[in-house]
Write an enzyme that holds these catalytic residues in place. Structure first.
Site, mmCIF file in Angstrom:
data_model
loop_
_atom_site.group_PDB
_atom_site.id
_atom_site.type_symbol
_atom_site.label_atom_id
_atom_site.label_comp_id
_atom_site.label_asym_id
_atom_site.label_seq_id
_atom_site.Cartn_x
_atom_site.Cartn_y
_atom_site.Cartn_z
ATOM 1 C CB SER A 29 -0.885 0.002 1.253
ATOM 2 O OG SER A 29 -1.280 1.325 1.581
ATOM 3 C CE LYS A 54 -5.137 -20.490 15.977
ATOM 4 N NZ LYS A 54 -5.391 -19.079 15.927
ATOM 5 C CB SER A 79 -15.035 -21.051 21.117
ATOM 6 O OG SER A 79 -14.079 -20.197 21.687
ATOM 7 C CD GLN A 84 -14.799 -21.113 11.910
ATOM 8 O OE1 GLN A 84 -14.870 -20.614 10.804
ATOM 9 N NE2 GLN A 84 -14.902 -20.435 13.018
ATOM 10 N N GLY A 183 2.005 -20.071 18.251
ATOM 11 C CA GLY A 183 2.226 -20.994 17.135
ATOM 12 C C GLY A 183 2.674 -20.252 15.888
ATOM 13 C CG LEU A 184 1.419 -16.535 12.820
ATOM 14 C CD1 LEU A 184 1.390 -17.427 11.580
ATOM 15 C CD2 LEU A 184 0.342 -15.457 12.708
ATOM 16 C CD GLU A 205 1.651 -11.135 24.553
ATOM 17 O OE1 GLU A 205 1.335 -12.219 25.020
ATOM 18 O OE2 GLU A 205 2.315 -10.287 25.180
ATOM 19 N N GLY A 209 -3.376 -8.271 27.512
ATOM 20 C CA GLY A 209 -2.962 -9.652 27.795
ATOM 21 C C GLY A 209 -1.535 -9.891 27.365
ATOM 22 C CG ASP A 211 0.221 -14.379 27.874
ATOM 23 O OD1 ASP A 211 -0.698 -13.689 27.388
ATOM 24 O OD2 ASP A 211 0.716 -15.345 27.277
ATOM 25 C CB SER A 305 -3.177 -13.663 12.070
ATOM 26 O OG SER A 305 -3.977 -12.786 12.837
ATOM 27 C CG ASN A 308 -12.693 -16.207 9.998
ATOM 28 O OD1 ASN A 308 -13.104 -15.949 8.859
ATOM 29 N ND2 ASN A 308 -11.971 -17.274 10.267
#
Ligand SMILES: *Cc1c(COP(=O)(O)O)cnc(C)c1O
Length: 320
Positions: A29, A54, A79, A84, A183-184, A205, A209, A211, A305, A308
Site C-alpha cells: 500500500s 490456522k 471456539s 474451523q 504458534g504463528l 500481543e 494480555g 503474558d 493473521s 473472521n
C-alpha cells in the site's frame, strides 16, 4: 520436553499443505509506505481457507496422522479459528473430527464448524472440565488431540506463511507477527532465521494480555487471567512450552497494541486496502505503525493473521 521443530519441518509442511492451502497474496500500500517511511509487505492470511492461517497448522498436523489415527479421527478444543481449521482439514483428508466447544460459543462459530463437517460436543465452561472431556473422548474413541498452538506439526505448518512471504518479498529487515499462544510467531521465527538471517522478528500481543511479553522478558512462562480485549484470537493465558522455547531463542522482542490501535488498523485496511481484517489480525500492523521512527527506510513484513469477524461486530467497531 516434546520435540522442538526446525526449519526443515517448516519446509516439509510447505510441501504437505501445498495441494490444499491457498498461497495467499502479499499486498503493498503506497499510503502505508508513505505513512511509515518504509516498504511494507502484508501477508494476507485473511484470504487463507476458512479465513485464517490456522488452516496451515491444522492441515499439516492432520496430514502427519498414521492410518489408525486417521480412522479414529481428531479431537480439538476451541471456539475460534482452530476449530474451523481442524474441521475443514479433517473433511479434506477424509477423517472424522470432534470439536469441543463451550456452551456459550457464538452460534455462527458453532454453525461454521458443523458446516465443515465437524461433530460439535458442547460443554458447560462453568461446571465441566474440558480436559477431562477430551481425555475421555481420546481414550474411548482413540481420537488424537491436536492443540491450537503447542504442537510441533502445528508450529511447522504456521511457519509456512512467513516462508512464502520472505520468498516472495525478498529479504526483510523486520517482521511483525500477531501473538496469542505463539504458534504463528514461533513458526515464523523458524522461517525467518533460515531465510532472512538479518531480519528482526517481533511478536505483538493485545495490551490487556501481555503474558508473552512478560514471559519473554522474565525468561520463564507467565500465566495471566483471560484478558479483556477485542482481539479474541489472542486471549490466551500463557505461551506454550514449545512455542516459548522457540520464541525466547529466535524472537527479538514482544510488543503490545491497544484495542484503540487495533480499531484504527481495521479502518485502515478497510478504507485503504479494501480488506476485512479481524481485530487480532491487526496486531502486527498496529505495532509497526507506532514504531515508524525505528523502521525508516526498512523493508518490513507484516503478517495479517485472519479475517473472521461477523459483519455486525465489524461495523460496530469501525464506526465507534
Ligand atoms: C489463533 C490466532 C492468532 C494467534 O495465533 P497463536 O498461534 O495462538 O499465537 C492470531 N490471529 C488469529 C486470527 C488467530 O486465529
Amino acid at each position: 520436553m516434546p520435540r522442538i521443530p526446525t526449519y526443515d519441518d517448516v519446509a516439509a509442511a510447505a510441501a504437505r499443505i501445498a495441494p490444499a492451502a491457498h498461497r495467499t497474496p502479499v499486498l503493498t500500500s503506497r499510503t502505508a509506505d508513505e505513512e511509515a517511511g518504509a516498504s511494507l509487505f502484508f501477508k494476507c492470511e485473511n484470504f487463507q481457507r476458512m479465513g485464517a492461517f490456522k488452516f496451515r497448522g491444522a492441515y499439516n498436523a492432520l496430514s502427519c496422522f498414521d492410518s489408525g489415527q486417521r480412522k479414529a479421527g481428531v479431537v480439538a478444543f476451541s471456539s475460534g479459528n482452530h476449530a474451523q481449521a481442524v474441521a475443514l482439514s479433517a473433511r479434506l483428508l477424509g477423517m472424522p473430527a470432534t470439536i469441543v466447544m463451550p456452551h456459550d460459543a457464538p452460534a455462527a462459530k458453532v454453525a461454521a464448524t458443523r458446516g465443515y463437517g465437524g461433530t460439535v460436543v458442547v460443554y458447560d465452561r462453568y461446571k465441566e472440565d474440558r480436559e477431562a472431556i477430551g481425555r475421555r473422548l481420546a481414550e474411548e474413541g482413540g481420537l488424537t488431540l491436536i492443540p491450537p498452538f503447542d504442537h510441533p506439526d502445528v508450529i511447522a505448518g504456521q511457519g509456512t506463511a512467513a516462508k512464502e512471504l520472505i520468498e516472495e518479498a525478498g529479504p526483510l529487515d523486520a517482521l511483525f507477527v500477531c501473538l496469542g499462544g505463539g504458534g504463528l510467531l514461533s513458526g515464523s521465527a523458524l522461517a525467518a532465521r533460515a531465510l532472512a538471517p538479518g531480519c528482526k522478528v517481533y511478536g505483538v500481543e493485545p495490551e490487556a494480555g501481555n503474558d508473552g511479553q512478560q514471559a519473554f522478558r522474565a525468561g520463564h512462562l507467565v500465566h495471566i487471567e483471560v484478558p479483556k480485549t477485542i482481539a479474541d484470537g489472542a486471549q490466551t493465558q500463557s505461551l506454550g512450552k514449545i512455542t516459548f522455547e522457540i520464541i525466547r531463542r529466535d524472537v527479538d522482542d514482544v510488543f503490545t497494541a491497544s484495542d484503540a490501535e487495533l480499531v484504527e488498523a481495521m479502518r485502515f485496511f478497510a478504507t485503504r486496502m479494501k480488506m476485512i481484517v479481524e481485530p487480532t489480525g491487526c496486531l502486527g500492523f498496529a505495532a509497526a505503525r507506532r514504531m515508524k521512527n525505528e523502521l525508516k527506510g526498512q523493508r518490513v513484513g507484516v503478517l495479517i493473521s485472519g479475517g473472521n469477524v461477523d459483519l455486525a461486530r465489524f461495523a460496530a467497531l469501525v464506526a465507534g
